[in-house]
Design a protein around this motif. Structure first.
Motif, PDB file in Angstrom:
ATOM      1  N   SER A  21       0.828  -1.206   0.000  1.00 35.54           N
ATOM      2  CA  SER A  21       0.000   0.000   0.000  1.00 35.54           C
ATOM      3  C   SER A  21       0.860   1.252   0.000  1.00 35.54           C
ATOM      4  O   SER A  21       0.547   2.230  -0.679  1.00 35.54           O
ATOM      5  CB  SER A  21      -0.931   0.005   1.216  1.00 35.54           C
ATOM      6  OG  SER A  21      -1.864  -1.036   1.127  1.00 35.54           O
ATOM      7  N   VAL A  22       1.938   1.217   0.754  1.00 33.33           N
ATOM      8  CA  VAL A  22       2.859   2.353   0.777  1.00 33.33           C
ATOM      9  C   VAL A  22       3.599   2.442  -0.555  1.00 33.33           C
ATOM     10  O   VAL A  22       3.743   3.524  -1.130  1.00 33.33           O
ATOM     11  CB  VAL A  22       3.853   2.216   1.956  1.00 33.33           C
ATOM     12  CG1 VAL A  22       4.936   3.277   1.885  1.00 33.33           C
ATOM     13  CG2 VAL A  22       3.107   2.289   3.281  1.00 33.33           C
ATOM     14  N   LEU A  23       4.041   1.299  -1.067  1.00 31.43           N
ATOM     15  CA  LEU A  23       4.751   1.270  -2.333  1.00 31.43           C
ATOM     16  C   LEU A  23       3.877   1.743  -3.487  1.00 31.43           C
ATOM     17  O   LEU A  23       4.371   2.375  -4.419  1.00 31.43           O
ATOM     18  CB  LEU A  23       5.257  -0.154  -2.620  1.00 31.43           C
ATOM     19  CG  LEU A  23       5.977  -0.366  -3.935  1.00 31.43           C
ATOM     20  CD1 LEU A  23       7.302   0.382  -3.940  1.00 31.43           C
ATOM     21  CD2 LEU A  23       6.194  -1.846  -4.181  1.00 31.43           C
ATOM     22  N   GLN A  24       2.595   1.484  -3.426  1.00 32.00           N
ATOM     23  CA  GLN A  24       1.663   1.869  -4.488  1.00 32.00           C
ATOM     24  C   GLN A  24       1.625   3.381  -4.679  1.00 32.00           C
ATOM     25  O   GLN A  24       1.337   3.865  -5.767  1.00 32.00           O
ATOM     26  CB  GLN A  24       0.254   1.352  -4.153  1.00 32.00           C
ATOM     27  CG  GLN A  24      -0.787   1.630  -5.198  1.00 32.00           C
ATOM     28  CD  GLN A  24      -0.749   0.641  -6.337  1.00 32.00           C
ATOM     29  OE1 GLN A  24      -0.617  -0.543  -6.092  1.00 32.00           O
ATOM     30  NE2 GLN A  24      -0.869   1.110  -7.543  1.00 32.00           N
ATOM     31  N   LEU A  25       1.935   4.134  -3.650  1.00 29.41           N
ATOM     32  CA  LEU A  25       1.926   5.593  -3.763  1.00 29.41           C
ATOM     33  C   LEU A  25       2.935   6.100  -4.791  1.00 29.41           C
ATOM     34  O   LEU A  25       2.675   7.078  -5.483  1.00 29.41           O
ATOM     35  CB  LEU A  25       2.204   6.234  -2.401  1.00 29.41           C
ATOM     36  CG  LEU A  25       1.140   6.026  -1.332  1.00 29.41           C
ATOM     37  CD1 LEU A  25       1.629   6.572   0.005  1.00 29.41           C
ATOM     38  CD2 LEU A  25      -0.157   6.657  -1.737  1.00 29.41           C
ATOM     39  N   LEU A  26       4.073   5.427  -4.898  1.00 25.23           N
ATOM     40  CA  LEU A  26       5.111   5.877  -5.825  1.00 25.23           C
ATOM     41  C   LEU A  26       4.663   5.776  -7.290  1.00 25.23           C
ATOM     42  O   LEU A  26       4.683   6.786  -8.003  1.00 25.23           O
ATOM     43  CB  LEU A  26       6.404   5.108  -5.595  1.00 25.23           C
ATOM     44  CG  LEU A  26       7.570   5.505  -6.489  1.00 25.23           C
ATOM     45  CD1 LEU A  26       7.983   6.945  -6.246  1.00 25.23           C
ATOM     46  CD2 LEU A  26       8.731   4.570  -6.261  1.00 25.23           C
ATOM     47  N   PRO A  27       4.223   4.613  -7.783  1.00 23.86           N
ATOM     48  CA  PRO A  27       3.787   4.577  -9.182  1.00 23.86           C
ATOM     49  C   PRO A  27       2.543   5.427  -9.434  1.00 23.86           C
ATOM     50  O   PRO A  27       2.408   6.012 -10.517  1.00 23.86           O
ATOM     51  CB  PRO A  27       3.520   3.107  -9.477  1.00 23.86           C
ATOM     52  CG  PRO A  27       3.644   2.375  -8.215  1.00 23.86           C
ATOM     53  CD  PRO A  27       4.252   3.266  -7.199  1.00 23.86           C
ATOM     54  N   ASP A  28       1.646   5.522  -8.465  1.00 20.64           N
ATOM     55  CA  ASP A  28       0.479   6.390  -8.636  1.00 20.64           C
ATOM     56  C   ASP A  28       0.914   7.841  -8.842  1.00 20.64           C
ATOM     57  O   ASP A  28       0.403   8.536  -9.721  1.00 20.64           O
ATOM     58  CB  ASP A  28      -0.441   6.309  -7.416  1.00 20.64           C
ATOM     59  CG  ASP A  28      -1.235   5.021  -7.343  1.00 20.64           C
ATOM     60  OD1 ASP A  28      -1.316   4.312  -8.371  1.00 20.64           O
ATOM     61  OD2 ASP A  28      -1.764   4.711  -6.259  1.00 20.64           O
ATOM     62  N   THR A  29       1.873   8.278  -8.024  1.00 20.78           N
ATOM     63  CA  THR A  29       2.374   9.645  -8.130  1.00 20.78           C
ATOM     64  C   THR A  29       3.088   9.864  -9.467  1.00 20.78           C
ATOM     65  O   THR A  29       2.911  10.910 -10.099  1.00 20.78           O
ATOM     66  CB  THR A  29       3.335   9.945  -6.966  1.00 20.78           C
ATOM     67  OG1 THR A  29       2.662   9.697  -5.728  1.00 20.78           O
ATOM     68  CG2 THR A  29       3.823  11.375  -7.000  1.00 20.78           C
ATOM     69  N   LEU A  30       3.868   8.879  -9.901  1.00 23.44           N
ATOM     70  CA  LEU A  30       4.565   8.992 -11.176  1.00 23.44           C
ATOM     71  C   LEU A  30       3.592   9.094 -12.348  1.00 23.44           C
ATOM     72  O   LEU A  30       3.815   9.872 -13.282  1.00 23.44           O
ATOM     73  CB  LEU A  30       5.498   7.800 -11.384  1.00 23.44           C
ATOM     74  CG  LEU A  30       6.731   7.746 -10.492  1.00 23.44           C
ATOM     75  CD1 LEU A  30       7.485   6.438 -10.708  1.00 23.44           C
ATOM     76  CD2 LEU A  30       7.634   8.934 -10.723  1.00 23.44           C
ATOM     77  N   VAL A  31       2.530   8.325 -12.294  1.00 22.21           N
ATOM     78  CA  VAL A  31       1.529   8.371 -13.371  1.00 22.21           C
ATOM     79  C   VAL A  31       0.875   9.751 -13.420  1.00 22.21           C
ATOM     80  O   VAL A  31       0.761  10.364 -14.489  1.00 22.21           O
ATOM     81  CB  VAL A  31       0.469   7.260 -13.194  1.00 22.21           C
ATOM     82  CG1 VAL A  31      -0.711   7.468 -14.127  1.00 22.21           C
ATOM     83  CG2 VAL A  31       1.081   5.893 -13.428  1.00 22.21           C
ATOM     84  N   ILE A  32       0.457  10.254 -12.274  1.00 22.44           N
ATOM     85  CA  ILE A  32      -0.191  11.571 -12.233  1.00 22.44           C
ATOM     86  C   ILE A  32       0.779  12.652 -12.694  1.00 22.44           C
ATOM     87  O   ILE A  32       0.421  13.519 -13.497  1.00 22.44           O
ATOM     88  CB  ILE A  32      -0.727  11.860 -10.815  1.00 22.44           C
ATOM     89  CG1 ILE A  32      -1.880  10.912 -10.500  1.00 22.44           C
ATOM     90  CG2 ILE A  32      -1.169  13.308 -10.686  1.00 22.44           C
ATOM     91  CD1 ILE A  32      -2.317  10.916  -9.056  1.00 22.44           C
TER      92      ILE A  32
END
Length: 108
Positions: A21-32
């Protein structure tokens, strides 16, 4: 599997889901970030202080999306494994087992 083994595996899954869940923040942020840079830039698209053509920046954003989908798929598989483990539990659950199952259910 014995009840103890199931609970041990479920504890490991809960810990792994917490980290994912914490790791998911990184690719989500990169996509945005990539989509915003691609959408608001003309000609050369700056991604992390490197200039890309619109086509190459689009490919980089697609790679970010693929990474995001991979992490999402891993989380989905872990949730399915946890549901199968919970399904193997039979009988009355004690307090610690119920608490662990509630922690797992937060990650749905």
């Amino acid at each position: 599997m014995s009840r103890t083994e199931i609970m041990t595996q479920l504890r490991k899954l809960v810990q792994r889901l917490r980290w994912l869940s914490v790791l998911q923040l990184l690719p989500d942020t990169l996509v945005i970030y990539g989509i915003l840079q691609l959408g608001f830039s003309q000609g050369v698209v700056p991604l992390f202080n490197v200039g890309f053509t619109r086509q190459k920046a689009g490919l980089v954003v697609i790679l970010f999306v693929l990474i995001d989908l991979c992490v999402t798929g891993i989380r989905y598989n872990d949730r399915m494994a946890g549901r199968r483990l919970i399904g193997q539990l039979k009988g009355h659950l004690d307090e610690s087992e119920s608490a662990l199952i509630k922690q797992f259910e937060k990650f749905k």
